[in-house]
Write a protein that holds these residues in place. Sequence first.
Motif, PDB file in Angstrom:
ATOM      1  N   VAL A  49      69.791  14.086 139.372  1.00 12.53           N
ATOM      2  CA  VAL A  49      68.623  14.204 140.237  1.00 12.53           C
ATOM      3  C   VAL A  49      67.709  12.996 140.039  1.00 12.53           C
ATOM      4  O   VAL A  49      67.671  12.402 138.960  1.00 12.53           O
ATOM      5  CB  VAL A  49      67.816  15.501 139.975  1.00 12.53           C
ATOM      6  N   THR A  50      66.999  12.628 141.089  1.00 12.73           N
ATOM      7  CA  THR A  50      66.029  11.540 141.017  1.00 12.73           C
ATOM      8  C   THR A  50      64.612  12.012 141.341  1.00 12.73           C
ATOM      9  O   THR A  50      63.669  11.231 141.245  1.00 12.73           O
ATOM     10  CB  THR A  50      66.412  10.409 141.981  1.00 12.73           C
ATOM     11  N   ASP A  51      64.491  13.285 141.699  1.00 10.94           N
ATOM     12  CA  ASP A  51      63.187  13.862 142.038  1.00 10.94           C
ATOM     13  C   ASP A  51      62.819  14.875 140.960  1.00 10.94           C
ATOM     14  O   ASP A  51      63.528  15.862 140.746  1.00 10.94           O
ATOM     15  CB  ASP A  51      63.261  14.540 143.406  1.00 10.94           C
ATOM     16  N   LEU A  52      61.709  14.641 140.270  1.00 13.76           N
ATOM     17  CA  LEU A  52      61.292  15.561 139.212  1.00 13.76           C
ATOM     18  C   LEU A  52      61.031  16.965 139.741  1.00 13.76           C
ATOM     19  O   LEU A  52      61.181  17.947 139.014  1.00 13.76           O
ATOM     20  CB  LEU A  52      60.044  15.019 138.509  1.00 13.76           C
ATOM     21  N   LYS A  53      60.662  17.078 140.989  1.00 15.11           N
ATOM     22  CA  LYS A  53      60.414  18.394 141.574  1.00 15.11           C
ATOM     23  C   LYS A  53      61.703  19.191 141.751  1.00 15.11           C
ATOM     24  O   LYS A  53      61.654  20.407 141.960  1.00 15.11           O
ATOM     25  CB  LYS A  53      59.715  18.243 142.928  1.00 15.11           C
ATOM     26  N   ALA A  54      62.838  18.496 141.640  1.00 13.68           N
ATOM     27  CA  ALA A  54      64.128  19.171 141.804  1.00 13.68           C
ATOM     28  C   ALA A  54      64.677  19.717 140.489  1.00 13.68           C
ATOM     29  O   ALA A  54      65.759  20.318 140.469  1.00 13.68           O
ATOM     30  CB  ALA A  54      65.141  18.204 142.414  1.00 13.68           C
ATOM     31  N   LEU A  55      63.943  19.541 139.393  1.00 13.16           N
ATOM     32  CA  LEU A  55      64.407  20.078 138.120  1.00 13.16           C
ATOM     33  C   LEU A  55      64.390  21.594 138.147  1.00 13.16           C
ATOM     34  O   LEU A  55      63.411  22.212 138.586  1.00 13.16           O
ATOM     35  CB  LEU A  55      63.523  19.563 136.973  1.00 13.16           C
ATOM     36  N   ARG A  56      65.458  22.182 137.668  1.00 11.81           N
ATOM     37  CA  ARG A  56      65.574  23.637 137.694  1.00 11.81           C
ATOM     38  C   ARG A  56      64.678  24.278 136.636  1.00 11.81           C
ATOM     39  O   ARG A  56      64.624  23.812 135.506  1.00 11.81           O
ATOM     40  CB  ARG A  56      67.016  24.047 137.437  1.00 11.81           C
ATOM     41  N   PRO A  57      64.025  25.365 136.980  1.00 10.21           N
ATOM     42  CA  PRO A  57      63.265  26.113 135.964  1.00 10.21           C
ATOM     43  C   PRO A  57      64.216  26.965 135.130  1.00 10.21           C
ATOM     44  O   PRO A  57      65.369  27.190 135.500  1.00 10.21           O
ATOM     45  CB  PRO A  57      62.340  26.987 136.809  1.00 10.21           C
ATOM     46  N   GLY A  58      63.732  27.424 133.994  1.00 13.25           N
ATOM     47  CA  GLY A  58      64.462  28.411 133.213  1.00 13.25           C
ATOM     48  C   GLY A  58      65.463  27.879 132.215  1.00 13.25           C
ATOM     49  O   GLY A  58      66.169  28.671 131.575  1.00 13.25           O
ATOM     50  N   ALA A  59      65.555  26.567 132.041  1.00 11.54           N
ATOM     51  CA  ALA A  59      66.458  26.032 131.013  1.00 11.54           C
ATOM     52  C   ALA A  59      65.897  26.346 129.630  1.00 11.54           C
ATOM     53  O   ALA A  59      64.706  26.597 129.447  1.00 11.54           O
ATOM     54  CB  ALA A  59      66.638  24.526 131.191  1.00 11.54           C
ATOM     55  N   ASP A  60      66.774  26.329 128.631  1.00  7.99           N
ATOM     56  CA  ASP A  60      66.341  26.598 127.255  1.00  7.99           C
ATOM     57  C   ASP A  60      65.646  25.392 126.628  1.00  7.99           C
ATOM     58  O   ASP A  60      64.825  25.541 125.719  1.00  7.99           O
ATOM     59  CB  ASP A  60      67.551  26.979 126.393  1.00  7.99           C
ATOM     60  N   LEU A  61      65.992  24.195 127.112  1.00  5.39           N
ATOM     61  CA  LEU A  61      65.412  22.980 126.548  1.00  5.39           C
ATOM     62  C   LEU A  61      65.306  21.911 127.623  1.00  5.39           C
ATOM     63  O   LEU A  61      66.266  21.673 128.369  1.00  5.39           O
ATOM     64  CB  LEU A  61      66.296  22.449 125.406  1.00  5.39           C
ATOM     65  N   TYR A  62      64.148  21.279 127.669  1.00  9.75           N
ATOM     66  CA  TYR A  62      63.945  20.099 128.501  1.00  9.75           C
ATOM     67  C   TYR A  62      63.730  18.929 127.539  1.00  9.75           C
ATOM     68  O   TYR A  62      62.741  18.899 126.804  1.00  9.75           O
ATOM     69  CB  TYR A  62      62.747  20.283 129.432  1.00  9.75           C
ATOM     70  N   LEU A  63      64.681  18.012 127.545  1.00  5.07           N
ATOM     71  CA  LEU A  63      64.634  16.861 126.639  1.00  5.07           C
ATOM     72  C   LEU A  63      64.095  15.663 127.409  1.00  5.07           C
ATOM     73  O   LEU A  63      64.766  15.134 128.295  1.00  5.07           O
ATOM     74  CB  LEU A  63      66.029  16.561 126.092  1.00  5.07           C
ATOM     75  N   LEU A  64      62.888  15.253 127.074  1.00  2.00           N
ATOM     76  CA  LEU A  64      62.238  14.134 127.746  1.00  2.00           C
ATOM     77  C   LEU A  64      62.460  12.875 126.917  1.00  2.00           C
ATOM     78  O   LEU A  64      61.800  12.654 125.896  1.00  2.00           O
ATOM     79  CB  LEU A  64      60.751  14.428 127.919  1.00  2.00           C
ATOM     80  N   ALA A  65      63.423  12.067 127.354  1.00  2.00           N
ATOM     81  CA  ALA A  65      63.826  10.880 126.596  1.00  2.00           C
ATOM     82  C   ALA A  65      63.695   9.658 127.498  1.00  2.00           C
ATOM     83  O   ALA A  65      64.680   9.165 128.058  1.00  2.00           O
ATOM     84  CB  ALA A  65      65.260  11.027 126.093  1.00  2.00           C
ATOM     85  N   VAL A  86      60.521  18.914 124.758  1.00  2.00           N
ATOM     86  CA  VAL A  86      60.285  17.996 123.643  1.00  2.00           C
ATOM     87  C   VAL A  86      60.439  16.575 124.136  1.00  2.00           C
ATOM     88  O   VAL A  86      61.214  16.300 125.055  1.00  2.00           O
ATOM     89  CB  VAL A  86      61.254  18.240 122.463  1.00  2.00           C
ATOM     90  N   HIS A  87      59.687  15.666 123.523  1.00  2.00           N
ATOM     91  CA  HIS A  87      59.979  14.253 123.743  1.00  2.00           C
ATOM     92  C   HIS A  87      60.569  13.671 122.472  1.00  2.00           C
ATOM     93  O   HIS A  87      60.521  14.289 121.404  1.00  2.00           O
ATOM     94  CB  HIS A  87      58.753  13.480 124.252  1.00  2.00           C
ATOM     95  N   THR A  88      61.128  12.470 122.597  1.00  2.00           N
ATOM     96  CA  THR A  88      61.916  11.901 121.502  1.00  2.00           C
ATOM     97  C   THR A  88      61.277  10.653 120.901  1.00  2.00           C
ATOM     98  O   THR A  88      61.948   9.866 120.243  1.00  2.00           O
ATOM     99  CB  THR A  88      63.331  11.542 122.003  1.00  2.00           C
ATOM    100  N   ALA A  89      59.976  10.462 121.127  1.00  2.00           N
ATOM    101  CA  ALA A  89      59.304   9.238 120.678  1.00  2.00           C
ATOM    102  C   ALA A  89      58.620   9.439 119.336  1.00  2.00           C
ATOM    103  O   ALA A  89      58.052  10.496 119.062  1.00  2.00           O
ATOM    104  CB  ALA A  89      58.282   8.791 121.722  1.00  2.00           C
TER     105      ALA A  89
END
Length: 258
Positions: A49-65, A86-89
């Motif tokens: 996906v290239t649109d952040l609004k298209a991210l699916r809800p309900g995942a167990d983890l969102y990894l922001l890298a 979580v972010h990875t910085a």
Amino acid sequence: MKVVIIGSGNVAAVMGRLMHAAGHEIEQVWSRQEAHAASLAQELGAAAVTDLKALRPGADLYLLAVSDTGLEPVAQQLRLHNELIVHTAGAVSKEVLKPVSSRYGVLWPMKMIRKSMQTIDPVTMVVDGNTTATLESIEKIAGIFTNGVITRAGDATRERMHLLAAITSNFTNHLYHLAADYCAAEQIDFSLFYPIIADTARQIQSFHPKEVQAGPAFRNDISTLQKHEALLKDYPSLRKVYEALSESIRQQFGHANR
């Protein structure tokens, strides 16, 4: 877990690869660049996906890298409920994620990561979370990436750890870079220095670095220091580094300025 990866660079690719190999389902990979999202998504069996609004809800983890500078702008476009993000910085506060979700934190692998890596272990995984329960969840996730060290660190401590990672890893690697270039110019085989490099790294795991310091600056051997500096007359950048580090060593061990 069902995982959404936000980013497609080195850290996103390697951590995504390790989670996928551990049996976790990578649902989506986001990147601003369609080709990058598609390439990593294909490897991980995910949707690109290239649109952040298209991210699916309900995942167990969102990894922001994403890059450190990109973290806050991307986070400002995200809105979850109580899903874990979580972010990875190392040098960015976890609080940039506060508007995104009620459960947020940091999962920082203290390592120089290249996209080609199949593992990052051995590595120190540094974790943080906005609540005790969130922190404990992130600690469990960190176990996917290492059989070794997992440590907790709040924003202030993690910033200092990031600084020290730059000094102990990035700076030393730069010295190796300068040394390798000097070797090439002077027709010396850089691989001849691998044993002393490895031995130094091994010794500081058993002794304080000051206990294993050696060399002309440590001995205050001015004659040898001057000979070395003369050998670097055609390498002004390396000479400046040599002089600065030699003077730092001399001062650390109580020698007066020459």
